[in-house]
Design an enzyme around this catalytic site. Structure first.
Site, short mmCIF file in Angstrom:
data_model
loop_
_atom_site.label_atom_id
_atom_site.label_comp_id
_atom_site.label_asym_id
_atom_site.label_seq_id
_atom_site.Cartn_x
_atom_site.Cartn_y
_atom_site.Cartn_z
N ASP A 17 -50.72 -20.92 -53.07
CA ASP A 17 -49.77 -20.51 -51.99
C ASP A 17 -48.29 -21.26 -52.21
OD1 ASP A 17 -50.14 -19.19 -49.49
OD2 ASP A 17 -50.19 -20.89 -48.36
N LYS A 20 -46.20 -19.49 -54.47
CA LYS A 20 -45.75 -18.03 -54.10
C LYS A 20 -44.60 -18.53 -53.12
CE LYS A 20 -49.82 -16.17 -53.96
NZ LYS A 20 -51.03 -15.44 -53.40
N ASP A 178 -42.23 -35.42 -53.20
CA ASP A 178 -42.35 -35.79 -51.93
C ASP A 178 -41.38 -34.64 -51.37
OD1 ASP A 178 -41.91 -36.54 -49.02
OD2 ASP A 178 -43.05 -38.28 -49.50
N HIS A 179 -41.75 -33.40 -50.91
CA HIS A 179 -40.74 -32.69 -50.53
C HIS A 179 -39.72 -33.00 -49.63
CE1 HIS A 179 -43.64 -31.17 -47.48
NE2 HIS A 179 -42.51 -30.35 -46.87
N HIS A 241 -44.35 -38.81 -46.41
CA HIS A 241 -43.07 -38.43 -46.14
C HIS A 241 -42.80 -39.62 -44.90
CE1 HIS A 241 -44.75 -34.87 -47.81
NE2 HIS A 241 -45.34 -34.46 -46.79
C1 BG6 Z 1 -47.13 -31.18 -45.99
C2 BG6 Z 1 -48.18 -31.36 -45.41
O1 BG6 Z 1 -46.82 -32.22 -46.97
O2 BG6 Z 1 -45.96 -30.95 -45.23
C3 BG6 Z 1 -48.54 -30.21 -44.29
O3 BG6 Z 1 -49.33 -31.34 -46.26
C4 BG6 Z 1 -47.09 -29.94 -43.33
O4 BG6 Z 1 -49.55 -30.58 -43.50
C5 BG6 Z 1 -45.85 -29.96 -44.12
O5 BG6 Z 1 -47.38 -29.06 -42.72
C6 BG6 Z 1 -44.67 -29.87 -43.32
O6 BG6 Z 1 -43.75 -29.83 -44.25
P1 BG6 Z 1 -42.41 -28.98 -43.75
O7 BG6 Z 1 -41.58 -28.97 -44.68
O8 BG6 Z 1 -42.82 -27.86 -42.98
O9 BG6 Z 1 -42.05 -30.02 -42.34
#
Ligand code: BG6
Length: 501
Positions: A17, A20, A178-179, A241
């Protein structure tokens, strides 16, 4: 002019996922910008027996919204190769190496390589050790490893994993994703703090009463039951995060705005966060789990009724808590954090609540007192800032009234701004590490989180519940009320007023 980057990417977990939804669109955006052009190739690997053609169709499907024409999409996709792969089987790495060598020649890539681990964490260590033992990494040009979370499940397992991967890659070549660190407004925290004397001068215990970090999500557990049941909200969102954001808010000004200096200050801030005893952790951290609820004429299942979730699950889908930082700047200032699934609204925001002015001045002549100033940083879905102030109500009498200064980025700006993953992948191509978690940060975060997990395990209690589409259990509100405070952001009130909740 943009200089194209030369690189062979190998993506483990290519059918997943994340690949993609995030990786392929991000690579495509970099391609459109010319950062990637002729001299790149991507090997996608996973267990499924896909062909190159099928893989390329998947790639095209994942970028449909971004393409200008079919030719462009097909050209981009032609750089992708699929290799069916069992991550535990040494033989497969031999095939992988052969394919990699061929692609490097075909695309004149030199030896630059990026390995992206976007799959179940139990495979991380095995893959990385095979990359070395099968001489897929050879110490030529750059060889960088991007690794998705979770990085371990506690300090012990994270340390073992780290030892394993550092046998193959030095810390400088490990990019722990850590996006949130790629998000525009998270990167903006430092601009607001250090670029504005009005805030920098007040950024301490003398003027700030408390700081609140809310990462609310309206989605439920979705199809991630297997992962989420063992993770829960604390490990899923706070360990990484939220603590990263907290360290950016709390750190001292780096000497220069450079990777090493920023990292040093973030690590110092994380180390200064008070590590609780288990008893204190129980008082200061509240878990929660959603039960069924109705919102806007729709019914939503409770967590335990979702597919794949144990009927007696005690996994927390919500957590609220309070950290203190033991240093000169922050002594006594609570940093409240909360995050959860199936909350009223998707919204990530930070509220900096300043102290009130002396009340006496206004009390004598009118019945309204000055409210504390609040600086809000909106991370998503809208991006921007607001500052609440007190002014005078128009008219004969002297009456205070709240005012708000707001700046929100326009949708048109947002749609053109780079996506978090796009920025982070480009950082890796450029060898920039400021927006990735260093091992010392990860280790300290686990230390702080482990105590809370241990407290919950060792003193099992009935998990507080909250209805789907509300903002968490009442215990999370009491956490602040006990100290005469409240959560500044209350999206539920907006919906209640409109009869939707
Ligand atoms: C991820 C978590 O790191 O961040 C998810 O594993 C969460 O559970 C997601 O939904 C939230 O990311 P964003 O960018 O949609 O706020």
């Amino acid at each position: 002019m943009i200089k194209e980057k030369y690189c062979l990417f190998t993506i483990f977990g290519a059918t997943g996922d994340l690949a993609k939804r995030k990786l392929y669109p991000s690579l495509f955006r970099l391609y459109k910008r010319g950062e990637l052009h002729k001299h790149f190739a991507v090997i996608g690997t996973a267990r499924r027996p896909w062909t190159n053609d099928f893989y390329r169709q998947v790639i095209i499907k994942s970028i449909l919204e971004l393409i200008e024409n079919e030719k462009q999409a097909a050209h981009f996709a032609s750089h992708f190769y699929y290799q069916s792969h069992d991550a535990r089987d040494t033989k497969h790495y031999i095939t992988l190496k052969k394919l990699g060598e061929k692609l490097k020649k075909d695309y004149y890539i030199n030896d630059n390589q990026i390995f992206y681990l976007a799959m179940a964490p139990q495979f991380f260590a095995g893959i990385v050790s095979h990359l070395k033992s099968q001489h897929i990494i050879m110490g030529k040009e750059f060889e960088r490893l991007i690794i998705e979370k979770p990085f371990g499940s506690n300090l012990k397992t994270a340390t073992i994993l780290n030892k394993e991967i550092t046998k193959s890659f030095p810390e400088k070549d490990i990019f722990r994703i850590d996006h949130y660190l790629g998000k525009e407004m998270i990167q903006n925290i430092s601009a607001v703090r250090f670029g504005n004397l009005v805030f920098e001068a007040l950024w301490n215990k003398k003027y700030i009463d408390n700081i609140q970090i809310t990462f609310a999500e309206s989605i439920g557990v979705e199809n991630r039951a297997e992962y989420y049941e063992v993770s829960g909200a604390l490990k899923d969102m706070v360990q990484n995060h939220i603590l990263q954001v907290l360290s950016l808010l709390a750190m001292e000004a780096p000497k220069r705005f450079k990777e090493k200096e920023i990292r040093k200050e973030k690590i110092k801030a994380l180390r200064a966060i008070c590590k609780y005893t288990e008893e204190k952790a129980l008082k200061n951290f509240i878990p929660g789990q959603y039960v069924a609820g109705d919102f806007d004429n729709q019914h939503f299942l409770g967590y335990r009724e979702e597919i794949g979730i144990a009927k007696n699950s005690t996994t927390e889908t919500f957590v609220a808590g309070k950290f203190f930082i033991d240093n000169e700047r922050w002594q006594g200032v609570p940093f409240y954090v909360r995050t959860g699934k199936r909350l009223t609204e998707k919204g990530t925001r930070i509220n900096i609540i300043f102290k009130k002015v002396a009340e006496n001045l206004f009390n004598e002549q009118n019945n309204r007192t000055a409210l504390p100033n609040v600086l809000t940083i909106y991370i998503q879905p809208t991006e921007g800032f607001s500052l609440s102030l007190n002014g005078k109500e128009i008219g004969q009498n002297f009456q205070l009234t709240p005012l708000k200064l707001q700046y929100r980025n326009k949708a048109s700006i947002l749609s053109n701004s780079p996506e978090a993953y796009e920025k982070l992948i480009l950082d890796v191509l450029n060898g920039k590490r400021a927006n990735f978690s260093h091992w010392d940060e990860v280790a300290r975060s686990w230390e702080l989180i482990d105590v809370i997990c241990n407290a919950w395990d060792n003193y099992p209690q009935k998990i507080p519940t909250y209805k789907a589409y509300t903002m968490g259990p009442h215990e999370a509100f009491e956490l602040l009320e006990k100290q005469g405070r409240h959560w500044e952001w209350k999206p539920d009130e907006w919906y209640i007023k409109r009869g939707k909740l």
